[in-house]
Design a protein around this motif. Structure first.
Motif, mmCIF file in Angstrom:
data_model
loop_
_atom_site.group_PDB
_atom_site.id
_atom_site.type_symbol
_atom_site.label_atom_id
_atom_site.label_comp_id
_atom_site.label_asym_id
_atom_site.label_seq_id
_atom_site.Cartn_x
_atom_site.Cartn_y
_atom_site.Cartn_z
ATOM 1 N N ALA A 365 20.197 37.271 34.140
ATOM 2 C CA ALA A 365 20.592 38.741 33.619
ATOM 3 C C ALA A 365 19.854 39.976 33.177
ATOM 4 O O ALA A 365 20.123 40.885 33.155
ATOM 5 N N VAL A 366 18.523 39.382 32.860
ATOM 6 C CA VAL A 366 17.524 40.294 32.411
ATOM 7 C C VAL A 366 16.397 40.302 33.236
ATOM 8 O O VAL A 366 15.209 40.770 32.839
ATOM 9 N N ARG A 367 16.765 39.775 34.496
ATOM 10 C CA ARG A 367 15.422 39.902 35.302
ATOM 11 C C ARG A 367 15.015 41.014 36.077
ATOM 12 O O ARG A 367 14.055 41.537 36.198
ATOM 13 N N ASP A 368 16.217 41.701 36.658
ATOM 14 C CA ASP A 368 16.140 42.862 37.257
ATOM 15 C C ASP A 368 17.268 43.560 37.358
ATOM 16 O O ASP A 368 18.275 43.165 36.401
ATOM 17 N N ALA A 369 17.447 44.755 37.701
ATOM 18 C CA ALA A 369 18.705 45.522 37.593
ATOM 19 C C ALA A 369 20.140 44.816 38.345
ATOM 20 O O ALA A 369 21.038 45.007 37.859
ATOM 21 N N ASP A 370 19.882 43.968 39.363
ATOM 22 C CA ASP A 370 20.841 43.084 39.999
ATOM 23 C C ASP A 370 21.292 42.040 38.958
ATOM 24 O O ASP A 370 22.482 41.937 38.890
ATOM 25 N N GLY A 371 20.391 41.453 38.307
ATOM 26 C CA GLY A 371 20.734 40.338 37.213
ATOM 27 C C GLY A 371 21.371 39.158 37.878
ATOM 28 O O GLY A 371 21.032 38.693 38.949
ATOM 29 N N GLY A 372 22.307 38.645 36.891
ATOM 30 C CA GLY A 372 23.072 37.514 37.350
ATOM 31 C C GLY A 372 24.180 37.877 38.518
ATOM 32 O O GLY A 372 24.045 39.012 39.128
ATOM 33 N N ARG A 373 25.146 37.016 38.792
ATOM 34 C CA ARG A 373 26.159 37.220 39.807
ATOM 35 C C ARG A 373 27.435 37.551 39.291
ATOM 36 O O ARG A 373 27.984 36.819 38.103
ATOM 37 N N LEU A 374 28.262 38.337 39.953
ATOM 38 C CA LEU A 374 29.645 38.255 39.490
ATOM 39 C C LEU A 374 30.436 37.508 40.654
ATOM 40 O O LEU A 374 30.248 38.086 42.012
ATOM 41 N N LEU A 375 30.998 36.745 40.613
ATOM 42 C CA LEU A 375 31.768 35.668 41.597
ATOM 43 C C LEU A 375 33.309 35.641 41.364
ATOM 44 O O LEU A 375 33.857 35.373 40.344
ATOM 45 N N GLU A 376 34.018 35.874 42.380
ATOM 46 C CA GLU A 376 35.675 35.561 42.563
ATOM 47 C C GLU A 376 35.870 34.354 42.318
ATOM 48 O O GLU A 376 36.923 33.782 41.920
ATOM 49 N N ASN A 377 35.224 33.365 43.067
ATOM 50 C CA ASN A 377 35.765 31.981 43.117
ATOM 51 C C ASN A 377 34.547 31.062 43.026
ATOM 52 O O ASN A 377 33.678 30.601 43.754
ATOM 53 N N PRO A 378 34.059 31.118 41.637
ATOM 54 C CA PRO A 378 32.834 30.249 41.299
ATOM 55 C C PRO A 378 33.132 28.670 41.414
ATOM 56 O O PRO A 378 34.295 28.378 41.281
ATOM 57 N N ARG A 379 32.040 27.997 41.507
ATOM 58 C CA ARG A 379 32.241 26.493 41.592
ATOM 59 C C ARG A 379 32.668 25.975 39.922
ATOM 60 O O ARG A 379 32.029 26.323 39.118
ATOM 61 N N ILE A 380 33.765 25.161 40.166
ATOM 62 C CA ILE A 380 34.252 24.668 38.891
ATOM 63 C C ILE A 380 33.427 23.639 38.433
ATOM 64 O O ILE A 380 32.856 22.918 39.094
ATOM 65 N N THR A 381 32.954 23.737 36.994
ATOM 66 C CA THR A 381 31.932 22.733 36.445
ATOM 67 C C THR A 381 32.574 22.689 34.954
ATOM 68 O O THR A 381 33.011 23.347 34.444
#
Length: 559
Positions: A365-381
């Protein structure tokens, strides 16, 4: 070197109006322009009560009056108490209920009046409508408050540890309510304590704002509705005008949703939501070129006035003239950005659903402008949560680059350059493959922690264009008096906006937005009086059963 101050007094009187000095019950006289239709006889009146100079180009009352009088409405425009040509003490809010009543009573006694009055106007002169409504004058039949709130006094910079307040609100009180005129003095926001830069400005101008002193640095109680809250008054037909890019959108929609759900007010509550900002700049024209800038170009102003007046006339033709039944009005008329206007029986429209985008890969999230991801269906963990730390440094605050918050769409600033800072977290979704129509509230659920006793958290949702530029859609912010590990909810407001194919949504999280918003020193000190701050470490946790998401309201089908 002495600080230069700018003072703006009243513009010349209108050649198409007659000015009257209207007496209030305590003998104070308020400067009031009357514009009359060409046809003789008695007419319903539309009243505007404002503190921004009734004759200035900024409020374009002469042009609005021309449209209203052409449709048979007398138009009455008044400088509120203590402003420009009106007498009395220069203090906002406290006299508007009684002064509103007395002005309406004066209108009903005029030979051109049919004793039917409506009120209209933006921002502060939206608030004057709520205040007048509480007075209960029987001649007031309908109101059209635009880009405003009945709780406008609460938006002022009345600091307490549980609020984030606007520095531009402090500027507003200092500039507009220190004198009958507008008085502006440049301020150095790098000064600490921050209060000192305002004190220097008051000294330089020779004018002091009692309203500012009532809020800063130790707020004093104020009762904006001495005659009772609007909900306690006789319900009136109300057309709420809101702007999806207005800096008061949260407060405006708060009014609308509360009234729409109220048993007495709900049946009389209407919504007109447009893709505009506080100053009536339009998304369709953004970034605004000179030929579309109504502050500079007369033809652009004419187009703006026509767009402004059309829903007002439609509403008043029903509730002031009775020319059509109320059933002819759409309960909700809203603009879908990049598409056009739509109608609905309610807001959000019935044909919406919730889409949840989950925060993923927070370590990026602090790497660059894109950062982490927004996912509608993430893998359940059920794995332990992933975390990311960042620093809030009160001596290196995240800068405000949105420009004037009142005219956000004039430039609609690209904020992508800010999103690579190490103290700016971002999460970006994949490009949309089909249009995604946002139509309703947006909120974020986040699990955060801090080494400070409390923290500010600003959340913004952006449209990331295919060229990488990022333009803000909605925003929200909150003070978090942290209960360690508890999830917090931030409301980002409402929107009507089409995310076009190839565009991406991005969530941005920061702990400061300065100087639009008051800084947090990282301590429990009053930020107006703090001489220095203390850096703190913030932690965002994602996964492992913890809440971390953005919840969108979207249309289920295209119309």
């Amino acid at each position: 070197m002495p600080i230069a101050s700018e003072r703006i007094g009243p513009a010349p009187l209108s050649g198409t109006a007659t000015q009257h000095m209207v007496p209030m019950r305590d003998g104070v006289e308020l400067a009031t322009d009357v514009y009359l239709p060409a046809s003789p006889g008695r007419h319903p009146a539309v009243l505007f009560r404002l503190p921004y100079d009734k004759n200035s180009r900024y409020v374009y009352m002469e042009q609005i009056a021309a449209e209203l009088t052409a449709h048979g409405y007398a138009t009455v425009v008044q400088d509120v108490r203590g402003k420009f040509r009106s007498q009395g003490e220069t203090v906002p809010f406290v006299h508007e209920a009684e002064d509103g009543y007395d002005t309406i009573e004066w209108i009903t006694r005029q030979s051109w009046s049919d004793a039917v009055v409506g009120m209209c106007g933006d921002s502060y002169f939206g608030f004057t409508q709520w205040a007048a409504l509480t007075s209960g004058h029987p001649a007031l039949k309908a109101i059209v408050p635009r880009v405003t709130s009945m709780d406008l006094p609460a938006v002022m910079p009345r600091w307490d540890p549980e609020r984030i307040v606007t520095l531009y609100g402090a500027e507003y009180l200092a500039d507009f309510w220190a004198s009958r005129d507008i008085v502006h003095v440049p301020r150095d926001y790098d000064r600490r304590p921050l209060l000192e830069t305002f004190e220097e400005a008051f000294t330089a101008s020779g004018s002091r704002s009692a309203a500012f002193d009532g809020c800063v640095p130790h707020p004093r109680p104020v009762d904006p509705f001495p005659l009772g809250h609007p909900f306690e008054a006789r319900p009136l037909p109300t057309l709420h005008g809101v702007g999806w890019f207005d800096n008061l959108l949260g407060e405006s929609m708060g009014d609308y949703t509360a009234m729409a759900a109220h048993p007495a007010w709900g049946p009389l509550t209407y919504l007109h939501a447009d893709s505009i900002d506080h100053e009536n700049y339009r998304l369709d024209h953004s970034p605004v070129q000179p030929e579309n800038d109504h502050t500079l170009d007369d033809l652009a102003l004419r187009r703006t006035i026509a767009h402004y007046v059309a829903p007002v006339l439609e509403f008043f033709d029903v509730f002031l003239k009775g020319e059509r039944p109320a059933e002819s009005l759409s309960r909700v008329r809203w603009h879908l950005g990049h598409v056009g206007f739509r109608t609905s029986v309610s807001w959000p429209p019935p044909e919406t659903r919730e889409v949840v985008l989950h925060l993923a890969e927070p370590e990026l999230a602090v790497r660059d402008a894109d950062g982490g991801r927004l996912l509608e269906n993430p893998r359940i963990t059920v794995d332990p949560p992933h975390t990311v730390d960042w620093t809030h440094d009160p001596h290196d605050l995240v800068p405000s680059i949105t420009g004037d918050p009142f005219s956000a769409l004039r430039e609609w600033v690209d904020e992508s350059g800010l999103q690579s800072r190490a103290d700016v977290l971002t999460f970006t979704a994949a490009p949309a493959s089909v249009p995604l129509d946002l139509a309703g509230p947006v909120r974020a659920e986040l699990t955060v922690d801090s080494t400070a006793p409390a923290m500010h958290l600003f959340a913004k949702l952006f449209d990331v264009f295919p060229d990488g530029t990022a333009h803000m859609l909605v925003r929200g912010q909150s003070v978090l008096p942290l209960q360690r590990g508890e999830a917090v909810e931030i409301h980002l407001g409402h929107t009507g906006y089409r995310l076009r194919p190839g565009h991406r949504l991005r969530l941005q999280l920061t702990c400061s937005d300065f100087p639009l918003y008051l800084w947090h020193p990282g301590t429990e000190e009053n930020p107006w009086l703090a001489a220095k701050g203390r850096p703190s470490t913030q932690t965002l946790s994602v996964g492992g059963g913890l809440r971390g998401n953005v919840r969108l309201t979207v249309l289920t089908t295209e119309k």
